[in-house]
Write an enzyme that holds these catalytic residues in place. Sequence first.
Site, PDB file in Angstrom:
ATOM      1  N   ALA A 133       0.860  -1.184   0.000  1.00 39.15           N
ATOM      2  CA  ALA A 133       0.000   0.000   0.000  1.00 39.15           C
ATOM      3  C   ALA A 133       0.888   1.224   0.000  1.00 39.15           C
ATOM      4  O   ALA A 133       1.786   1.343   0.837  1.00 39.15           O
ATOM      5  CB  ALA A 133      -0.913  -0.002   1.228  1.00 39.15           C
ATOM      6  N   LEU A 167       3.330   4.478  -7.276  1.00 38.51           N
ATOM      7  CA  LEU A 167       4.522   3.788  -7.756  1.00 38.51           C
ATOM      8  C   LEU A 167       5.135   4.651  -8.841  1.00 38.51           C
ATOM      9  O   LEU A 167       4.452   5.036  -9.798  1.00 38.51           O
ATOM     10  CB  LEU A 167       4.154   2.409  -8.308  1.00 38.51           C
ATOM     11  CG  LEU A 167       5.251   1.641  -9.045  1.00 38.51           C
ATOM     12  CD1 LEU A 167       6.313   1.154  -8.080  1.00 38.51           C
ATOM     13  CD2 LEU A 167       4.660   0.452  -9.809  1.00 38.51           C
ATOM     14  N   HIS A 199      -2.913   7.424   1.583  1.00 46.16           N
ATOM     15  CA  HIS A 199      -1.564   7.801   2.006  1.00 46.16           C
ATOM     16  C   HIS A 199      -0.886   6.729   2.853  1.00 46.16           C
ATOM     17  O   HIS A 199       0.228   6.909   3.345  1.00 46.16           O
ATOM     18  CB  HIS A 199      -1.645   9.121   2.796  1.00 46.16           C
ATOM     19  CG  HIS A 199      -0.361   9.885   2.858  1.00 46.16           C
ATOM     20  ND1 HIS A 199       0.328  10.077   4.032  1.00 46.16           N
ATOM     21  CD2 HIS A 199       0.359  10.501   1.894  1.00 46.16           C
ATOM     22  CE1 HIS A 199       1.408  10.794   3.795  1.00 46.16           C
ATOM     23  NE2 HIS A 199       1.453  11.052   2.502  1.00 46.16           N
ATOM     24  N   LYS A 232       1.298   3.609   3.962  1.00 42.30           N
ATOM     25  CA  LYS A 232       2.522   2.986   3.419  1.00 42.30           C
ATOM     26  C   LYS A 232       2.791   1.696   4.208  1.00 42.30           C
ATOM     27  O   LYS A 232       3.356   1.729   5.307  1.00 42.30           O
ATOM     28  CB  LYS A 232       3.725   3.916   3.544  1.00 42.30           C
ATOM     29  CG  LYS A 232       3.477   5.407   3.302  1.00 42.30           C
ATOM     30  CD  LYS A 232       2.945   5.749   1.953  1.00 42.30           C
ATOM     31  CE  LYS A 232       2.562   7.222   1.841  1.00 42.30           C
ATOM     32  NZ  LYS A 232       3.582   8.186   2.160  1.00 42.30           N
ATOM     33  N   ASP A 238       4.539 -12.316   2.983  1.00 40.46           N
ATOM     34  CA  ASP A 238       4.175 -13.474   3.799  1.00 40.46           C
ATOM     35  C   ASP A 238       3.811 -13.019   5.214  1.00 40.46           C
ATOM     36  O   ASP A 238       2.805 -12.349   5.378  1.00 40.46           O
ATOM     37  CB  ASP A 238       5.293 -14.516   3.793  1.00 40.46           C
ATOM     38  CG  ASP A 238       5.400 -15.225   2.435  1.00 40.46           C
ATOM     39  OD1 ASP A 238       4.436 -15.150   1.646  1.00 40.46           O
ATOM     40  OD2 ASP A 238       6.449 -15.832   2.169  1.00 40.46           O
TER      41      ASP A 238
END
Length: 556
Positions: free
Chosen positions: A124, A128, A220, A222, A227
Site C-alpha cells: 500500500a 509507484l 496515504h 505505506k 508473507d
Amino acid sequence: MAAAAAAAAGPVLWRRLLGLLPGRPGLAALLGRLSDRLGRNRDRRRRRSPWLLLAPLLSPTVPQVTSPPCCLCPEGVHRFQWIRNLVPEFGVCSSHVRVLSSPAEFFELMKGQIKVAKRRVVMASLYLGTGPLEQELVDCLESTLEKSLQAKFPSDLKVSILLDFTRGSRGRKNSRTMLLPLLQRFPEQVRVSLFHTPNLRGLLRLLIPERFNETIGLQHIKVYLFDNSVILSGANLSDSYFTNRQDRYVFLQDCPEIADFFTELVDAVGDVSLQLQGDDTVQVVEGMVHPYKGDRAAYCRAANKRVMDVINSAKARQQVLHAQTFHGDSLLTQEDAAAAGDRRPAPDTWIYPLIQMKPFEIQIDEIVTETLLTEAERGAKVYLTTGYFNLTQAYMDLVLGTRAEYQILLASPEVNGFFGAKGVAGAIPAAYVHIERQFYGEVCSLGQQERVRLQEYWRRGWTFHAKGLWLYLAGSSLPCLTLIGSPNFGYRSVHRDLEAQIAIVTESRALQQQLHQEQEQLYLRSGVVSSATFEQPSRQVKLWVKMVTPLIKNFF
C-alpha cells in the site's frame, strides 16, 4: 474527544480551490471569506484556552523517576494499555523488530522479501514511480510470480497493490501503466486497487486540474508486506525514496498476526476502491457504492463498516489470545520458554495499529496522538518529526500547553520535497517557512523556548520525509514508545487522507537503543531554529505567499 471531533464540520473547501485556477483571484478571495464564515473548521476557528496555556505553570512538579522507562507486569499491563481499548494489541518479541536507517536498506530489503515470498505480497502506497528502480521492483514481482507458476508444487502466491487513484493516474506514464503488464499476465494472482476520495466529485472533479485534484484527499498508507513480515514506513514506491529521500522504516519479521491484520486492512480499503482492469479501465467491486458517482453518505457508511469490521474482529481475536496467554495454563516466562525451546517467549514489545480515515469517520490515530501529547508529564521528552511542518491547531495547543519537553524536527526549505518545483508548488517551501515562523513566534511569546525547540534537517543532495514520534519518560535516557508510519501530524493527515501508523511500546533495552539511535541520527543532521534563522535571505517570504497561506494551508 471523539465526539467533539465527529461534531466538527468542514467548510465549503472546493470554493477555495477555485483560487488555484488561473484568472480567478478576486473570486477566490470572496469565496474564501464566505467559506470562512460558513465553515466550522475547528482548527481555524477555535480559540486557544488560556487555562490550557497555563498548564505548565499550574501543574504540580512530577518527581524524577529512575525506574526502567517502561515496565510490563507479568500480565502484559503497562502505562499505555489504554490503547488496546481502541485497536488490537499485538505482543511480540523485540528480536522480531528491526529499525532500518536508509533508503537503500529499505529498497534492498523489499526486493529481497519479494524474491522469497511464497504466499502473499501486499503493498500500500501513495503511488509507484516510473523510473528504472521502480521497474526493478516490478520485475522482482514478475519473477516471483513466474516462479510460483513454474514450481513443482505451484504456490497460491497473491499480489495485492493499493495506490491512490489521482496520484497513480497522473501523466501518460504512471503507476497504472507500470502495473498493467503484471495484471495482464497474472490476472488471477494480481489485484491493483486505486482509492478515489469520495470528496472529489461532481463539479469539483471537473474543475480541478491534474495535480491540484490530489489536494482534496489521498490514499496515504505505506505498508509493505511479504508473507508474515511487514515494513511500516512513510516512504512511497519511488526512486528518491530508494536513494536520497530520508524517511523512517521498521521491519516486523515473522509476525503473522500483524501481517494478517494489515492484509485485511489493505483488502478492506481495496474493496471500497476502484479496481484496475487489464485494459486500463477501472471498475467498482460488485455491490459497492461508487466513490464519486454514488451517494457520498452511503459510500462512507459502507467504507466505515468495512474497515471497522477489520479493526474490531482483530481486536476481539487478540483479546482472546491475551486472555489465553496470561490467564491460562500456557503462560511461560521468557526463561522457561527459552529452556523449553518454545519459539514464542513472553512478549516484551507491543504493537498497536493506529488508523486515521476522517472521510469515513475513523479517528483512532488522532485520539491516540492527542492523548499521548496530553499525558506526557513534566520531565518527559517528546521528539516529534515531520517532513511538512503544518501541525493541526489541536496538536499545537497541546505542544504549547503541556508539561513535557519537545524537540520538533522539520525540513529546512532546501530539503523540502517541493523545493525547486515548477509553478505554484515551488512556493510551498516558503509557505512552510511562514507557518514555522508563526509557530516559533508563539513559542517565544509564551516564554517556552527552553521547553519547545525547533530543529531543521539539512543534508546536501537529500530531501527529508521522516515523520513520527519518540517518547522518553521522565528520568529515562531511552524511548519506550514510538509512532511510525504515514501521518505528518498536519491537517491533511487528520482530516483528508487515509493514514496508518503503529505505536511500538517496548521494555526491551536493545530495541529502545535501536529507536534512540534512529532518533539521534536524524537529529544530528539538524540545526536549532532561532530568531536569526528567519533573518536569512533564503527565509524571506513574499507577501503574496503570506496572504495565500491561510487559505491553502489545509490542502498541503
